[in-house]
Structure formats: structure tokens, C-alpha cells
Design an enzyme around this catalytic site. Structure first.
Site, PDB file in Angstrom:
ATOM      1  N   GLY A   1      34.328  -3.189  19.541  1.00  0.00           N
ATOM      2  CA  GLY A   1      34.901  -2.310  20.554  1.00  0.00           C
ATOM      3  C   GLY A   1      34.842  -2.973  21.911  1.00  0.00           C
TER       4      GLY A   1
ATOM      5  N   CYS B   1      30.154  -7.093  15.637  1.00  0.00           N
ATOM      6  CA  CYS B   1      30.359  -7.289  17.077  1.00  0.00           C
ATOM      7  C   CYS B   1      29.731  -6.138  17.878  1.00  0.00           C
ATOM      8  CB  CYS B   1      31.845  -7.476  17.372  1.00  0.00           C
ATOM      9  SG  CYS B   1      32.126  -8.185  19.000  1.00  0.00           S
ATOM     10  N   TYR B   2      30.537  -5.257  18.477  1.00  0.00           N
ATOM     11  CA  TYR B   2      29.926  -4.123  19.187  1.00  0.00           C
ATOM     12  C   TYR B   2      29.021  -3.345  18.232  1.00  0.00           C
ATOM     13  CZ  TYR B   2      29.461   0.093  22.069  1.00  0.00           C
ATOM     14  OH  TYR B   2      28.960   1.131  22.798  1.00  0.00           O
TER      15      TYR B   2
ATOM     16  N   HIS C   1      33.705 -11.698  13.589  1.00  0.00           N
ATOM     17  CA  HIS C   1      34.621 -10.733  12.969  1.00  0.00           C
ATOM     18  C   HIS C   1      35.024 -11.190  11.564  1.00  0.00           C
ATOM     19  CE1 HIS C   1      35.404  -8.051  16.392  1.00  0.00           C
ATOM     20  NE2 HIS C   1      35.125  -9.118  17.129  1.00  0.00           N
TER      21      HIS C   1
ATOM     22  N   GLU D   1      36.775  -9.589   9.509  1.00  0.00           N
ATOM     23  CA  GLU D   1      38.058  -8.972   9.128  1.00  0.00           C
ATOM     24  C   GLU D   1      39.271  -9.790   9.552  1.00  0.00           C
ATOM     25  OE1 GLU D   1      35.988  -8.057  11.448  1.00  0.00           O
ATOM     26  OE2 GLU D   1      36.891  -6.913  13.071  1.00  0.00           O
TER      27      GLU D   1
ATOM     28  N   ASP E   1      60.428   4.004   3.968  1.00  0.00           N
ATOM     29  CA  ASP E   1      59.386   5.032   4.016  1.00  0.00           C
ATOM     30  C   ASP E   1      59.909   6.399   3.574  1.00  0.00           C
ATOM     31  OD1 ASP E   1      58.102   2.903   5.097  1.00  0.00           O
ATOM     32  OD2 ASP E   1      58.070   3.670   7.149  1.00  0.00           O
TER      33      ASP E   1
ATOM     34  N   ARG F   1      69.110   7.759  24.181  1.00  0.00           N
ATOM     35  CA  ARG F   1      68.031   8.054  23.226  1.00  0.00           C
ATOM     36  C   ARG F   1      67.677   9.533  23.210  1.00  0.00           C
ATOM     37  NH1 ARG F   1      64.557   3.918  21.213  1.00  0.00           N
ATOM     38  NH2 ARG F   1      65.131   1.977  22.207  1.00  0.00           N
TER      39      ARG F   1
ATOM     40  N   LYS G   1      52.361  -0.511   5.182  1.00  0.00           N
ATOM     41  CA  LYS G   1      53.773  -0.755   4.835  1.00  0.00           C
ATOM     42  C   LYS G   1      53.946  -1.555   3.530  1.00  0.00           C
ATOM     43  CE  LYS G   1      58.135  -0.624   6.296  1.00  0.00           C
ATOM     44  NZ  LYS G   1      58.771   0.508   6.981  1.00  0.00           N
TER      45      LYS G   1
ATOM     46  N   ASP H   1      97.767 -18.960  21.059  1.00  0.00           N
ATOM     47  CA  ASP H   1      98.148 -19.691  22.265  1.00  0.00           C
ATOM     48  C   ASP H   1      97.889 -18.883  23.517  1.00  0.00           C
ATOM     49  OD1 ASP H   1      98.896 -21.917  20.948  1.00  0.00           O
ATOM     50  OD2 ASP H   1     100.928 -21.183  20.543  1.00  0.00           O
TER      51      ASP H   1
HETATM   52  P1  XMP Z   1      61.427  -2.726  20.002  1.00  0.00           P
HETATM   53  O1  XMP Z   1      62.871  -2.701  20.376  1.00  0.00           O
HETATM   54  O2  XMP Z   1      60.609  -1.717  20.737  1.00  0.00           O
HETATM   55  O3  XMP Z   1      61.396  -2.290  18.462  1.00  0.00           O
HETATM   56  O4  XMP Z   1      60.840  -4.099  20.060  1.00  0.00           O
HETATM   57  C1  XMP Z   1      60.297  -2.347  17.586  1.00  0.00           C
HETATM   58  C2  XMP Z   1      60.728  -1.713  16.269  1.00  0.00           C
HETATM   59  O5  XMP Z   1      60.977  -0.315  16.455  1.00  0.00           O
HETATM   60  C3  XMP Z   1      62.329  -0.009  16.146  1.00  0.00           C
HETATM   61  N1  XMP Z   1      62.809   0.951  17.147  1.00  0.00           N
HETATM   62  C4  XMP Z   1      63.027   2.258  16.896  1.00  0.00           C
HETATM   63  N2  XMP Z   1      62.888   2.975  15.757  1.00  0.00           N
HETATM   64  N3  XMP Z   1      63.579   4.928  16.906  1.00  0.00           N
HETATM   65  C5  XMP Z   1      63.191   4.309  15.770  1.00  0.00           C
HETATM   66  O6  XMP Z   1      63.108   4.980  14.739  1.00  0.00           O
HETATM   67  C6  XMP Z   1      63.744   4.265  18.102  1.00  0.00           C
HETATM   68  O7  XMP Z   1      64.097   4.849  19.119  1.00  0.00           O
HETATM   69  C7  XMP Z   1      63.443   2.857  18.083  1.00  0.00           C
HETATM   70  N4  XMP Z   1      63.471   1.893  19.032  1.00  0.00           N
HETATM   71  C8  XMP Z   1      63.079   0.735  18.441  1.00  0.00           C
HETATM   72  C9  XMP Z   1      63.070  -1.324  16.212  1.00  0.00           C
HETATM   73  O8  XMP Z   1      64.241  -1.303  15.419  1.00  0.00           O
HETATM   74  C10 XMP Z   1      62.014  -2.293  15.717  1.00  0.00           C
HETATM   75  O9  XMP Z   1      61.936  -2.283  14.300  1.00  0.00           O
END
Ligand code: XMP
Length: 524
Positions: free
Chosen positions: A50, A77-78, A170, A172, A229, A298, A380, A461
Site C-alpha cells: 500500500g 511490503c506494507y 512483491h 505477485e 462479456d 457521449r 477477462k 484527372d
Molecule cells: P480510451 O479511449 O479511454 O479507451 O483509451 C479505453 C477502452 O475503453 C473503451 N471506451 C469505451 N467503452 N463506453 C464504452 O463502453 C465508452 O464511452 C468508451 N470510451 C472508451 C475503448 O474502446 C477502449 O477499449
């Protein structure tokens, strides 16, 4: 099961990850967790690193019951310093911060108890990864030294009677040689945990858990995107409760070429999932008309998504076959993964940085839905393994991430049907060429973005004044940092020539050679 108490180190989640690789199940909780409030009994406790100094007034400390709980403890560590602090306040600020590789020298001790040499049993001197400012200035009482480095005379310590170990390095991180073996010795040999955490076991347990949670009549709704996912989560729900799971795909008009249709086919025909596709293209494009500021785009896309999903959920709930009650759907599926869970439960002190989250909640508030998160224990790569196990195709399981706002943040400036056509065609060509060259799996994410400018070119052209496509392809493991992918010239030449020739309205193609940071992966 092991318990990891987190003091907020950037490496904490790696402890959990490495233990998983050993098939050892563990849970991570904030360092302030009281043991008396745990519903289960850990077989061993790991105290993480930490960013604090144990002797400061504001420093976090564990529940003292940890040291009386009667199970083995490993302080990292910590965590080592916390243990030394508990047993005699033997910690001082080091003269210099030590960051990077160090040579660990092992000390064999004539054990008073059989456990004393077990943590580093069978090891030779090795390279370890250090990242600390403070160090122990003396041995806490009842402890012995098991390892030293030139700068840390107490780099490894052990309690002479109890199975309590502390290490300054560490284990890990991959930079520590034999680091995984240190964790293995602790988990399997010292705590005697059975290494029985496997994906097959996870699926069996999760199906039973979902069935018990949802009951015989409960119904679940969840948004799907066609990404890994949400598809894996949806398939798991389908396996558990069949058509009582309702998947919803909101087509926001910002998807890629033929994407809505191909997701529909995969989910319904391929995986047998009960899916409703809502075509909300008109609604999204109308709301986005005239808007070019990235954050406003967005927000509009996120807001519209919640509205459309909510309306659809209410409609499906009203129409669903089921016992007569007001709302027939009780649960909302979310594809939350373990890194997000860790992010929300890990200990954050005053100096901790907080990762920004992209995903929109999308909770239909007036439906009072309970949340179900079947992937919340998985990383993931484990979701991919699970997907394959559930019969999802390799190509979907390895699909690059696609952001919720879709092409909306890949068309810079205003979004119009004409811009969407150009972005779709260019992206399709780029991804097709990547696939044909066998590069898709080497790249973490790739796309074509459409820039809001025009440039001059000569086609046939004539002089033309047309738009510019920027290609982006990155390699990354965590999407927090990324490097641009080094295509060879012939590949770029092929893609560029196809885009300019096949996509009407484009006369130039650029390749983005910015890493993250300072760039982000998306362009808006
Ligand atoms: P950036 O652009 O922040 O992206 O480097 C990192 C990862 O996140 C995804 N990304 C998004 N995914 N809604 C999402 O579901 C969003 O608004 C959004 N913005 C970025 C991006 O594609 C990459 O995988």
C-alpha cells in the site's frame, strides 16, 4: 479460500490473479474489514502492499483480530511493515526509496517450529522486485530473518512460533523470479488450501447459484451488445433459466456494417437466446443532430440508451408470461467483471487515484430490479475461457472491444447518415484486411475513424476535396496503456488503396502512431 486484505497497492489485484492461476480461490477485501463480520472462515490471510507509512497517524491498520485468528498470515511490503508495527513498531523511513530489481539472499534458520523455512523452501538467491520507501530497522520480537537484500536487512521475516511471514518484495509481479512459487508455498503448503478452483467447477456452482437466486418463476432482463462479456453472461443465464432470460439489443444506429443483424443471428440462432432487437436509429440520430462536442455526444448517446432500454424493459415485463403480478421481471443482468469489483472494493486512501469508468449504468429505476452479476468473480481471460466452454465461437470470444457510443465517438464532429456510411465502409475494409493478414488476434483493438476535415487529392484527372480516414490499431493488456501496432508498409499500402478506391468521399488515409498515454485509444 484465502483472504487478501488490500491496503491499496497498485499490485493488489495481481495477488488474486496469481492465486487463481494456481487454482486457489481467494477473495480480496479492504484492509479495514472486521473478521467478526465475515460470513466465511479464511484458511489464510495475505496483507497487501500500500502507498502509506505505518507510523503516520492517518495510516490504515488491520483489525488486530487478524493476528489472533489462528490462520497463517503473509505480509507483502506494507503488509510486512504492518506486521512489524503490530509486533513492536519496528519500522522507519528508509534513507532512499528502493524501486526495481534487488538481489535477495536467503538465510536458512534452524527452525524452532517446522514452518519457519517453508515460505522460501528450496529456493536459491534470486532477483526480486522492490517498491518501497520504508523499511524495518530491527526485527520485531519473536521473529527471525529468512531473507535479506543489500538495502533491506529484513527483506523476509518469520514468526518463530506462528506461521506468520513478512516479505518486503512483491511476489505477485512477474519481475520477481519464483514469485508465483512463493505464493504457491504459502497457499498450498502453509495454509493447506486445496487447489480446486476450475472453470468447470465455476460453471456448475454459478448455474446452481443463479437458479437458487432467481427461483422457479423469476425473470431476468439484460442488455447485450454482441461483445464478449454481455454474450457470455447472456449465455450463462440462458443455460440457467432458459427463456426466462430476456436479452435486449439496442440498435443505436451507431453500430458497424451489418452488426445488428449479425449479433441477432449469433445470439438467437447460434446460442438460442431469447432476444429483442430495438431499432432506435432514428431516435439517436435525431437527438445527435447538429451536435459535435465529444462530451455532449457521449451524454446524449448514454441518456438515449437508458431511456430506450428502460421503455423496452417495461414493455417486455408487461408482456412476459408469468405469475400475475405488476412487474413480471425482477432482475437486471450486468456483465460486471472482477477488475471492476476490485476497483469498487479496494481500499482507497487520500492519495489514491481513481480510474474513470466508461460504462453507463442503465438501471430502470422505477422497476425496482435486483442486480445479478454472474461474471463478477472473473478476469477477462477467464470470461473468454468460460465463453468457449459454453459453446460461443472463437471469433466472438476474441472480438475486440467496441465502445457503447459506437461509431458516435469514431466519427469526429457531427454524426450524419453520410458520415456513418463512410466510417462503416472504411472500418469494414480495415478489419477485413487485418483478418486476411492473420493479425486480428495480435491486435487488441483496431478501427477506422473519420476526421472532420477535408483535404485535397487528385482522383482520375480531377482535383477533389474530400474526407480523411485515420486508422488506429493498438496492442495492450489492460487498456490503461497501449502501443500502436507496427504494421508493415505493404499492409498499410493495401488498406489505404482499398479505402480510397472503394469508399466514396474519402481521398486520404492516415495511420495514428500515438501511444496511450498521451493519446487515448478512442479519438473522442
Ligand atoms: P480510451 O479511449 O479511454 O479507451 O483509451 C479505453 C477502452 O475503453 C473503451 N471506451 C469505451 N467503452 N463506453 C464504452 O463502453 C465508452 O464511452 C468508451 N470510451 C472508451 C475503448 O474502446 C477502449 O477499449
Amino acid at each position: 479460500t484465502l483472504l487478501v486484505l488490500d491496503f491499496g497497492s497498485q499490485y493488489s489485484h495481481l495477488i488474486t490473479r496469481k492465486l487463481r492461476d494456481l487454482n486457489v480461490y481467494c477473495e480480496m477485501l479492504p484492509c479495514t474489514q472486521r473478521l467478526s463480520e465475515l460470513a466465511w472462515k479464511p484458511q489464510g490471510i495475505i496483507l497487501s502492499g500500500g502507498p502509506y507509512s505505518v507510523y503516520e497517524d492517518a495510516a490504515p491498520h488491520v483489525d488486530p483480530a487478524v493476528f489472533e485468528f489462528g490462520v497463517p498470515i503473509l505480509g507483502i511490503c506494507y503488509g510486512l511493515q504492518e506486521m512489524a508495527w503490530h509486533y513492536g513498531k519496528a519500522v522507519i523511513a528508509g534513507e532512499k526509496r528502493e524501486y526495481g530489481h534487488a538481489n535477495l539472499h536467503l538465510e536458512k534458520i534452524d527452525g524452532k517450529a517446522p514452518h519457519v523455512n517453508k515460505l522460501l523452501e528450496g529456493f536459491d538467491d534470486m532477483q526480486v522486485w522492490m517498491s518501497h520507501g520504508d523499511k524495518l530497522d530491527k526485527l520485531p520480537s519473536s521473529f527471525a530473518t529468512i531473507a535479506t537484500t543489500p538495502n533491506a536487512p529484513f527483506a523476509g521475516i518469520v514468526h518463530e512460533e506462528k506461521p506468520f511471514f513478512g516479505i518486503q518484495f512483491h511476489p505477485e509481479v512477474t519481475h520477481t523470479q519464483m514469485g508465483k512459487k512463493v505464493l504457491e508455498n504459502f497457499a498450498l503448503n502453509i495454509c493447506k488450501v486445496r487447489p480446486n478452483w476450475t472453470m468447470a467447477e465455476f460453471v456448475d456452482k454459478e448455474l446452481i447459484r443463479i437458479k437458487a437466486l432467481v427461483g422457479d418463476e423469476g425473470q431476468v432482463i439484460g442488455a447485450v451488445s454482441g461483445g464478449v462479456d454481455s454474450t457470455v453472461a447472456a449465455k450463462l443465464m440462458k443455460e440457467a433459466i432458459g427463456d426466462r432470460f430476456h436479452a435486449v439489443l439496442v440498435d443505436n444506429g451507431l453500430l458497424r456494417l451489418n452488426e445488428a443483424e449479425s449479433v441477432r443471428t449469433t445470439l438467437t440462432q447460434g446460442l438460442g437466446i431469447n432476444l429483442t432487437v430495438v431499432d432506435a436509429t432514428e431516435r439517436f440520430l435525431t437527438a445527435l443532430k447538429g451536435v459535435s462536442e465529444p462530451e455532449s455526444k457521449r451524454k446524449i448517446i448514454g441518456g438515449q440508451f437508458i431511456e430506450v432500454f428502460q421503455e423496452t424493459a417495461l414493455k417486455i415485463s408487461a408482456e412476459a408470461v408469468g405469475p400475475p403480478k405488476a412487474g413480471k421481471i425482477d432482475w437486471l443482468l450486468q456483465g460486471t467483471l472482477y477488475p471492476d469489483v476490485i476497483e469498487s472494493i479496494s481500499f482507497k486512501g487520500p492519495s489514491a487515484t481513481i480510474k474513470t469508468h466508461h460504462n453507463v449504468g442503465g438501471l430502470p429505476a422505477n422497476m425496482n430490479l435486483k442486480i445479478i452479476e454472474p461474471l463478477r468473480e472473473l478476469f477477462k481471460d477467464e470470461v473468454r475461457i468460460l465463453g468457449t466452454k459454453l459453446g460461443i465461437s472463437e471469433s466472438l470470444v476474441w472480438r475486440h472491444p467496441f465502445p457503447g457510443p459506437g461509431l458516435g465517438i469514431r466519427i469526429l464532429g457531427e454524426i450524419t447518415p453520410q458520415q456513418l456510411r463512410i466510417a462503416r465502409q472504411a472500418d469494414h475494409i480495415f478489419i477485413q484486411e487485418i483478418n486476411d493478414a492473420g493479425l486480428y488476434r495480435n491486435i487488441s483493438q483496431a478501427f477506422a475513424a473519420l476526421l472532420p476535415v477535408k483535404a485535397v487529392g487528385v482522383m482520375g484527372d480531377k482535383r477533389v476535396h474530400e474526407q480523411v480516414i485515420a486508422l488506429r490499431a493498438v496492442e495492450t493488456t489492460d487498456f490503461m496503456t497501449a502501443d500502436w501496432y507496427p504494421f508493415d508498409g505493404a499492409f498499410l499500402k493495401r488498406v489505404s488503396s482499398r479505402i480510397v478506391n472503394e469508399v466514396e468521399g474519402v481521398c486520404r488515409v492516415l495511420y495514428d502512431v500515438t501511444s496511450k498515454p498521451p493519446g487515448t485509444i478512442e479519438m473522442e
